[in-house]
Design a protein around this motif. Structure first.
Motif, PDB file in Angstrom:
ATOM      1  N   LEU A 129     -62.569 -29.809  24.794  1.00 61.13           N
ATOM      2  CA  LEU A 129     -62.021 -30.772  25.740  1.00 61.13           C
ATOM      3  C   LEU A 129     -60.527 -30.559  25.946  1.00 61.13           C
ATOM      4  CD1 LEU A 129     -62.652 -33.327  27.452  1.00 61.13           C
ATOM      5  CD2 LEU A 129     -62.040 -34.687  25.446  1.00 61.13           C
ATOM      6  N   HIS A 130     -59.856 -30.073  24.900  1.00 57.71           N
ATOM      7  CA  HIS A 130     -58.398 -29.980  24.954  1.00 57.71           C
ATOM      8  C   HIS A 130     -57.851 -28.563  24.804  1.00 57.71           C
ATOM      9  CE1 HIS A 130     -58.015 -34.330  24.874  1.00 57.71           C
ATOM     10  NE2 HIS A 130     -58.821 -34.382  23.835  1.00 57.71           N
ATOM     11  N   ARG A 131     -58.707 -27.625  24.419  1.00 62.40           N
ATOM     12  CA  ARG A 131     -58.244 -26.246  24.230  1.00 62.40           C
ATOM     13  C   ARG A 131     -59.146 -25.305  25.019  1.00 62.40           C
ATOM     14  NH1 ARG A 131     -57.667 -25.697  17.740  1.00 62.40           N
ATOM     15  NH2 ARG A 131     -56.798 -23.661  18.325  1.00 62.40           N
ATOM     16  N   LYS A 132     -58.541 -24.322  25.697  1.00 59.80           N
ATOM     17  CA  LYS A 132     -59.303 -23.407  26.542  1.00 59.80           C
ATOM     18  C   LYS A 132     -59.924 -22.307  25.677  1.00 59.80           C
ATOM     19  CE  LYS A 132     -56.503 -24.294  30.649  1.00 59.80           C
ATOM     20  NZ  LYS A 132     -55.598 -23.732  31.686  1.00 59.80           N
ATOM     21  N   GLU A 137     -65.864 -19.452  20.076  1.00 61.54           N
ATOM     22  CA  GLU A 137     -64.568 -19.568  19.408  1.00 61.54           C
ATOM     23  C   GLU A 137     -64.397 -20.960  18.805  1.00 61.54           C
ATOM     24  OE1 GLU A 137     -61.701 -16.587  22.051  1.00 61.54           O
ATOM     25  OE2 GLU A 137     -62.267 -18.550  22.861  1.00 61.54           O
ATOM     26  N   ALA A 138     -64.786 -21.978  19.571  1.00 61.16           N
ATOM     27  CA  ALA A 138     -64.657 -23.352  19.078  1.00 61.16           C
ATOM     28  C   ALA A 138     -65.566 -23.587  17.878  1.00 61.16           C
ATOM     29  CB  ALA A 138     -64.977 -24.339  20.195  1.00 61.16           C
ATOM     30  N   ARG A 139     -66.749 -23.008  17.912  1.00 61.81           N
ATOM     31  CA  ARG A 139     -67.685 -23.172  16.785  1.00 61.81           C
ATOM     32  C   ARG A 139     -67.114 -22.535  15.521  1.00 61.81           C
ATOM     33  NH1 ARG A 139     -73.155 -23.851  15.411  1.00 61.81           N
ATOM     34  NH2 ARG A 139     -73.856 -22.424  13.773  1.00 61.81           N
ATOM     35  N   GLN A 140     -66.487 -21.368  15.668  1.00 61.80           N
ATOM     36  CA  GLN A 140     -65.901 -20.719  14.492  1.00 61.80           C
ATOM     37  C   GLN A 140     -64.759 -21.550  13.917  1.00 61.80           C
ATOM     38  OE1 GLN A 140     -67.109 -17.928  12.844  1.00 61.80           O
ATOM     39  NE2 GLN A 140     -65.654 -18.748  11.342  1.00 61.80           N
ATOM     40  N   ILE A 141     -63.948 -22.163  14.798  1.00 63.36           N
ATOM     41  CA  ILE A 141     -62.875 -23.048  14.329  1.00 63.36           C
ATOM     42  C   ILE A 141     -63.473 -24.234  13.586  1.00 63.36           C
ATOM     43  CG2 ILE A 141     -61.065 -24.655  15.077  1.00 63.36           C
ATOM     44  CD1 ILE A 141     -60.416 -22.684  17.327  1.00 63.36           C
ATOM     45  N   ALA A 142     -64.569 -24.782  14.108  1.00 57.76           N
ATOM     46  CA  ALA A 142     -65.232 -25.913  13.446  1.00 57.76           C
ATOM     47  C   ALA A 142     -65.712 -25.517  12.051  1.00 57.76           C
ATOM     48  CB  ALA A 142     -66.407 -26.404  14.292  1.00 57.76           C
ATOM     49  N   ILE A 143     -66.301 -24.325  11.929  1.00 64.23           N
ATOM     50  CA  ILE A 143     -66.766 -23.847  10.625  1.00 64.23           C
ATOM     51  C   ILE A 143     -65.591 -23.672   9.669  1.00 64.23           C
ATOM     52  CG2 ILE A 143     -67.796 -21.865   9.429  1.00 64.23           C
ATOM     53  CD1 ILE A 143     -69.595 -21.507  11.941  1.00 64.23           C
ATOM     54  N   ASP A 144     -64.504 -23.090  10.166  1.00 67.29           N
ATOM     55  CA  ASP A 144     -63.315 -22.879   9.324  1.00 67.29           C
ATOM     56  C   ASP A 144     -62.731 -24.206   8.860  1.00 67.29           C
ATOM     57  OD1 ASP A 144     -63.620 -20.164   9.697  1.00 67.29           O
ATOM     58  OD2 ASP A 144     -62.086 -20.003  11.260  1.00 67.29           O
ATOM     59  N   LEU A 145     -62.703 -25.200   9.753  1.00 67.76           N
ATOM     60  CA  LEU A 145     -62.165 -26.513   9.390  1.00 67.76           C
ATOM     61  C   LEU A 145     -63.050 -27.202   8.356  1.00 67.76           C
ATOM     62  CD1 LEU A 145     -61.002 -27.799  12.888  1.00 67.76           C
ATOM     63  CD2 LEU A 145     -59.528 -27.447  10.901  1.00 67.76           C
ATOM     64  N   LEU A 146     -64.363 -27.097   8.524  1.00 63.33           N
ATOM     65  CA  LEU A 146     -65.272 -27.690   7.541  1.00 63.33           C
ATOM     66  C   LEU A 146     -65.068 -27.054   6.169  1.00 63.33           C
ATOM     67  CD1 LEU A 146     -68.562 -28.030   9.634  1.00 63.33           C
ATOM     68  CD2 LEU A 146     -67.059 -29.881   8.869  1.00 63.33           C
ATOM     69  N   ALA A 147     -64.825 -25.752   6.154  1.00 65.80           N
ATOM     70  CA  ALA A 147     -64.554 -25.077   4.882  1.00 65.80           C
ATOM     71  C   ALA A 147     -63.249 -25.579   4.283  1.00 65.80           C
ATOM     72  CB  ALA A 147     -64.497 -23.562   5.101  1.00 65.80           C
ATOM     73  N   GLU A 148     -62.238 -25.770   5.130  1.00 61.12           N
ATOM     74  CA  GLU A 148     -60.926 -26.221   4.642  1.00 61.12           C
ATOM     75  C   GLU A 148     -60.990 -27.601   4.004  1.00 61.12           C
ATOM     76  OE1 GLU A 148     -57.035 -25.336   6.525  1.00 61.12           O
ATOM     77  OE2 GLU A 148     -58.275 -24.788   8.253  1.00 61.12           O
ATOM     78  N   VAL A 149     -61.842 -28.467   4.536  1.00 60.79           N
ATOM     79  CA  VAL A 149     -61.917 -29.829   3.992  1.00 60.79           C
ATOM     80  C   VAL A 149     -62.952 -29.951   2.876  1.00 60.79           C
ATOM     81  CG1 VAL A 149     -61.070 -30.889   6.108  1.00 60.79           C
ATOM     82  CG2 VAL A 149     -63.533 -30.615   5.785  1.00 60.79           C
ATOM     83  N   GLY A 150     -63.493 -28.810   2.445  1.00 62.18           N
ATOM     84  CA  GLY A 150     -64.331 -28.822   1.253  1.00 62.18           C
ATOM     85  C   GLY A 150     -65.810 -29.036   1.483  1.00 62.18           C
ATOM     86  N   VAL A 151     -66.305 -28.777   2.704  1.00 61.62           N
ATOM     87  CA  VAL A 151     -67.738 -28.872   2.956  1.00 61.62           C
ATOM     88  C   VAL A 151     -68.395 -27.568   2.500  1.00 61.62           C
ATOM     89  CG1 VAL A 151     -69.529 -29.039   4.731  1.00 61.62           C
ATOM     90  CG2 VAL A 151     -67.483 -30.470   4.884  1.00 61.62           C
ATOM     91  N   PRO A 152     -69.317 -27.616   1.555  1.00 61.53           N
ATOM     92  CA  PRO A 152     -69.965 -26.386   1.088  1.00 61.53           C
ATOM     93  C   PRO A 152     -70.896 -25.814   2.153  1.00 61.53           C
ATOM     94  CG  PRO A 152     -70.991 -28.301   0.076  1.00 61.53           C
ATOM     95  CD  PRO A 152     -69.808 -28.809   0.839  1.00 61.53           C
ATOM     96  N   ALA A 153     -71.045 -24.491   2.140  1.00 56.23           N
ATOM     97  CA  ALA A 153     -71.904 -23.789   3.107  1.00 56.23           C
ATOM     98  C   ALA A 153     -71.634 -24.253   4.533  1.00 56.23           C
ATOM     99  CB  ALA A 153     -73.373 -23.975   2.749  1.00 56.23           C
TER     100      ALA A 153
END
Length: 334
Positions: A129-132, A137-153
């Motif tokens: 909605l806010h980034r082109k 690409e957005a899905r990979q960022i979501a996966i990386d963020l989930l990893a950063e906040v400690g979500v396993p797998a």
């Protein structure tokens, strides 16, 4: 001009009440404070003191029977100030502000995530909605963020629905969403409540890292004084919808001036107190919002109460940048 000293957000004389069949319930009264750029301000107080209502007002989320009685909330942009409460709640301008400029980590993530969509889809939607970016690409960022906040797998959990996650997992997913668009202000409403100590430390470090890298401001809402001491630059203490004390966190913690703040700090368990010793406590109970005492809201529970406390206290400057709304310090007002 020093950017760190500029205010990113200014709240002035904010008053919000709920119009119910039982009468007018004041939730926030005459609240004024600022959030400087690149700094963390903590709203501290017991449950029901108005912290979350203030946060929702900043996001322009107040709905009936809640109503703005008076006041303003202003967000600073490069081109000037915008008045949040003058914008259409569901208009395009407000949608642009949410998540991109101001994001919020809600206190109840289980009810804040949409149950019909996967967690990943919701994070991806906020990003795109806010980034082109492409969906991949957005899905990979979501996966990386989930990893950063400690979500396993995270590669697997990104496709989970909220009901497939625990409350703590949903909390981490909400934090990931809040960080996804690198907002200028993050409102963190009890961000570590549902998390264990290890993940709590990880999340707090992630917020600090985000602040350093992206020069983000943080409004931290909590009743955990340990988190405030660790994270905040400034603290605003609330009681019954009013600000009773505010100032630099070290100044307020080391030299609390309002009787409520003093009693609040005294009630915190310490390692040097014997298990056989009763902890100090605040006498009485928080009054019903329909029956707030006239004058100082802390009347009836205060160990320093005086006759003049039947009148509403004024905000007194007790030291540079440190104020307390208490008659005890009127003689020190300069």
């Amino acid at each position: 001009m020093n950017k760190a000293r500029d205010n990113l957000l200014e709240i002035n004389d904010l008053a919000i009440a709920f119009h119910t069949d039982d009468g007018l319930v004041p939730a926030v009264s005459d609240v004024s404070f600022s959030v400087p750029a690149c700094k963390t301000v903590a709203l501290l107080g017991e449950s029901g003191c108005g912290k979350s209502v203030t946060a929702r007002a900043i996001m322009n989320f107040i709905e009936a029977p809640g109503r703005l009685e008076k006041g303003s909330i202003r967000l600073r942009r490069d081109e000037g100030w915008v008045s949040i409460l003058d914008l259409n709640k569901s208009g395009e301008e407000m949608r642009r502000i949410r998540w991109k400029e101001i994001s919020m980590i809600f206190q109840d993530p289980m009810n804040s995530l949409t149950p019909a969509y996967t967690v990943g889809d919701q994070i991806v939607e906020a990003i795109r909605l806010h980034r082109k970016l492409s969906e991949e690409e957005a899905r990979q960022i979501a996966i990386d963020l989930l990893a950063e906040v400690g979500v396993p797998a995270p590669q697997r959990r990104v496709d989970d629905y909220p009901h497939q996650m625990s409350g703590g997992m949903c909390q981490r997913a909400m934090i990931a969403m809040a960080l996804s668009c690198n907002p200028r202000l993050i409102i963190a409403d009890e961000p570590t409540t549902a998390l264990d100590v290890t993940i709590q430390a990880q999340v707090l470090e992630l917020l600090r890292k985000t602040q350093r890298v992206h020069e983000t401001s943080i409004l931290l809402i909590t009743h955990d004084m340990g988190v405030v001491a660790e994270m905040a630059d400034e603290v605003v203490v609330m009681y019954l919808g009013r600000i009773v004390e505010k100032g630099p966190v070290r100044e307020v913690f080391n030299h609390p001036k309002h009787p409520y703040t003093q009693r609040l700090f005294a009630s915190v368990p310490r390692p040097d107190i014997s298990r056989d010793t009763d902890l100090p406590s605040i006498p009485g109970a928080v009054p019903d919002h329909l029956h707030i005492p006239e004058g100082c809201p802390f009347r009836g529970r205060c160990h320093e109460e005086m006759k003049i406390c039947a009148r509403a206290p004024v905000e007194v400057t007790v030291s540079p940048e440190h104020t307390a709304a208490c008659w005890l310090h009127l003689e020190d007002d300069s």
